[in-house]
Design a protein around this motif. Structure first.
Motif, PDB file in Angstrom:
ATOM      1  N   GLN A 185       0.836  -1.207   0.000  1.00  0.00           N
ATOM      2  CA  GLN A 185       0.000   0.000   0.000  1.00  0.00           C
ATOM      3  C   GLN A 185       0.874   1.262   0.000  1.00  0.00           C
ATOM      4  OE1 GLN A 185      -3.717  -0.348   0.245  1.00  0.00           O
ATOM      5  NE2 GLN A 185      -3.298   1.576  -0.815  1.00  0.00           N
ATOM      6  N   ALA A 186       1.953   1.212   0.753  1.00  0.00           N
ATOM      7  CA  ALA A 186       2.854   2.377   0.799  1.00  0.00           C
ATOM      8  C   ALA A 186       3.436   2.629  -0.591  1.00  0.00           C
ATOM      9  CB  ALA A 186       3.967   2.138   1.823  1.00  0.00           C
ATOM     10  N   TYR A 188       2.086   1.667  -3.473  1.00  0.00           N
ATOM     11  CA  TYR A 188       0.950   2.055  -4.327  1.00  0.00           C
ATOM     12  C   TYR A 188       0.646   3.542  -4.160  1.00  0.00           C
ATOM     13  CZ  TYR A 188      -3.912   1.981  -6.054  1.00  0.00           C
ATOM     14  OH  TYR A 188      -5.093   2.237  -6.728  1.00  0.00           O
ATOM     15  N   ASP A 189       0.579   3.971  -2.913  1.00  0.00           N
ATOM     16  CA  ASP A 189       0.229   5.372  -2.645  1.00  0.00           C
ATOM     17  C   ASP A 189       1.297   6.342  -3.151  1.00  0.00           C
ATOM     18  OD1 ASP A 189      -2.067   4.475  -1.467  1.00  0.00           O
ATOM     19  OD2 ASP A 189      -1.320   4.622   0.596  1.00  0.00           O
ATOM     20  N   ALA A 190       2.526   5.863  -3.279  1.00  0.00           N
ATOM     21  CA  ALA A 190       3.615   6.751  -3.690  1.00  0.00           C
ATOM     22  C   ALA A 190       3.716   6.898  -5.211  1.00  0.00           C
ATOM     23  CB  ALA A 190       4.951   6.213  -3.142  1.00  0.00           C
ATOM     24  N   ASN A 193      -0.001   9.685  -9.956  1.00  0.00           N
ATOM     25  CA  ASN A 193      -1.462   9.509  -9.889  1.00  0.00           C
ATOM     26  C   ASN A 193      -2.079   8.679 -11.007  1.00  0.00           C
ATOM     27  OD1 ASN A 193      -1.637  10.913  -7.576  1.00  0.00           O
ATOM     28  ND2 ASN A 193      -2.013  12.898  -8.588  1.00  0.00           N
ATOM     29  N   GLY A 227      -6.454  -0.894  -4.319  1.00  0.00           N
ATOM     30  CA  GLY A 227      -7.183   0.204  -4.974  1.00  0.00           C
ATOM     31  C   GLY A 227      -7.387  -0.071  -6.447  1.00  0.00           C
TER      32      GLY A 227
END
Ligand code: PSV
Ligand code: MN
Length: 410
Positions: A185-186, A188-190, A193, A227
């Motif tokens: 997740q870390a 993915y979030d980085a 966009n 996501g």
């Protein structure tokens, strides 16, 4: 080698036949012209098996040379304009300069592949490791890769994990699952966009008791947790004998979670053989599912077609061109399947008739069509022979025999 006139004559016969069968030839031609296949940087450098690395005198020694070889593959085939990179095998000091170099060569940076399996600290895993500091190290690497994506313009992070255990009781499955999700997740979030994370699975190896991402179902669950921009990557080599890969393709397409492929050919445990060399029918059947998806006007699919092969006994560029030609062949055959007639046969419960429709397409010699499209694009009708005649390998061998090497086989 056939002359241009011979190719033209064979092409005319094929088109006549296809038109009689009701195939929309212009549509088929256009889709073949738009086909794109990404090649892997690690497929151009030295590599080996776990029993040893075999050096080839013409193998690319560093990232720049790997890009050069990818560009040569693209020049001969016309359909391979992007190159996947593996970090840190391809790590350079100046990513902007590397991007510019790729531009000059006429290729672009494709998927960025974090390497979460080679550091000694990863002996018991990376994102699933029991120690928080090793997990942090893997997160830091994912963040580094996200940054490289930003500078190089890559929009895919392609994640394969070697995580697993070798012995019953070695670690807790459920805790490992939660650690995996938290770390990915870390990453993915980085990501930028508009970028996607493709999550690859492999049913065994290097761990042998259990693997943390062993199959498409597990990858799918991980993607659903991460996501919308997380999708499953199917490496055709990563399945047990007898697995029906085209079924997996259909299922994931229907769930809108198929993100891409790593093409190769699996025989036993090896996933690095030339795509379509042993199982061309499987490749054709995979492509029929993809073409059905393309035919759906409501489709939102965005599939990254990538080769993942590190050849040990074949010259690398030759193997890559061969693979691309096999993939083009499978796609062309899948494109000429009359899907309306197939539907009718299915509705009529005509099992034999439906199978014959598939077989007729798969048995069609589509080479004259592919050769003609290459000639029209200013390419040699047979890229492999043209590459052999070019003398590139001999020249590369003379230049690359000596000197330091970087990458996985170094
Ligand atoms: C693992 O077997 C794999 O398929 C992964 O995609 C790696 O990144 C690649 O091969 C290169 O070793
Ligand atoms: Mn792979």
């Amino acid at each position: 080698m056939p002359t241009k006139d011979q190719i033209q004559a064979r092409y005319n016969l094929l088109i006549e036949d296809l038109t009689e069968r009701g195939v929309d030839v212009n549509d088929v031609r256009q889709r073949l012209q738009n086909q794109r296949i990404e090649t892997p940087s690690w497929g151009y450098g030295d590599s080996g098996t776990r029993f040893g690395v075999f050096q080839q005198e013409w193998a690319a020694r560093n990232t720049q040379e790997r890009l050069q070889d990818a560009a040569v593959t693209h020049q001969h085939t016309g359909v391979a304009p992007s190159v996947a990179l593996h970090i840190p095998w391809d790590k350079v000091d100046d990513w902007a300069a590397l991007k510019q170099y790729a531009d000059e060569l006429g290729v672009e940076v494709g998927a960025i592949n974090p390497n979460l399996f080679q550091e000694p600290d990863y002996m018991l895993g990376s994102v699933c490791h029991p120690d928080a500091d090793v997990r942090q190290m893997s997160i830091d690497h994912l963040l580094e890769c996200a940054e490289i994506m930003r500078v190089t313009g890559s929009d895919i992070m392609s994640v394969w994990l070697a995580d697993g255990t070798n012995y019953p009781g070695q670690d807790d499955f459920r805790e490992r699952k939660r650690r995996l999700l938290e770390c990915l997740q870390a990453g993915y979030d980085a990501m930028p966009n508009d970028a996607r994370m493709l999550v690859e699975y492999k049913f065994f190896e290097p761990a042998f008791y259990h693997t943390d991402l062993p199959d498409w179902g597990t990858s799918l669950v991980v993607c659903q947790n991460l996501g919308d921009r997380a999708q499953v990557l199917i490496d055709t080599g990563h399945h047990a004998q007898g697995t029906n890969i085209e079924f997996i393709v259909a299922y994931l397409l229907d769930e809108e979670r198929l993100g891409g492929f790593h093409f190769n050919c699996r025989k036993y445990a090896d996933d690095d053989l030339t795509t379509g060399s042993i199982n061309p029918q499987e490749l054709f059947l995979i492509y029929t599912e993809l073409v059905k998806e393309e035919n759906d006007p409501n489709s939102t699919a965005d599939i990254a077609y990538m080769i993942d092969q590190s050849h040990n006994i074949k010259p690398k560029i030759e193997a890559m061109i061969q693979s691309i030609m096999n993939i083009q062949m499978a796609y062309a055959r899948a494109l000429i399947v009359p899907y309306d007639q197939l539907k009718e046969a299915q509705s009529a419960k005509d099992v034999v008739g439906a199978e014959m429709i598939m077989q007729q397409a798969n048995n069609t010699d589509v080479e004259p069509l592919l050769q003609t499209l290459r000639v029209e694009a200013g390419l040699d009708p047979n890229p492999l022979e043209a590459f052999r005649r070019s003398g590139y390998l001999e020249k590369a061998a003379a230049e690359r025999r000596e000197g330091p090497r970087t990458g996985w086989g170094a």
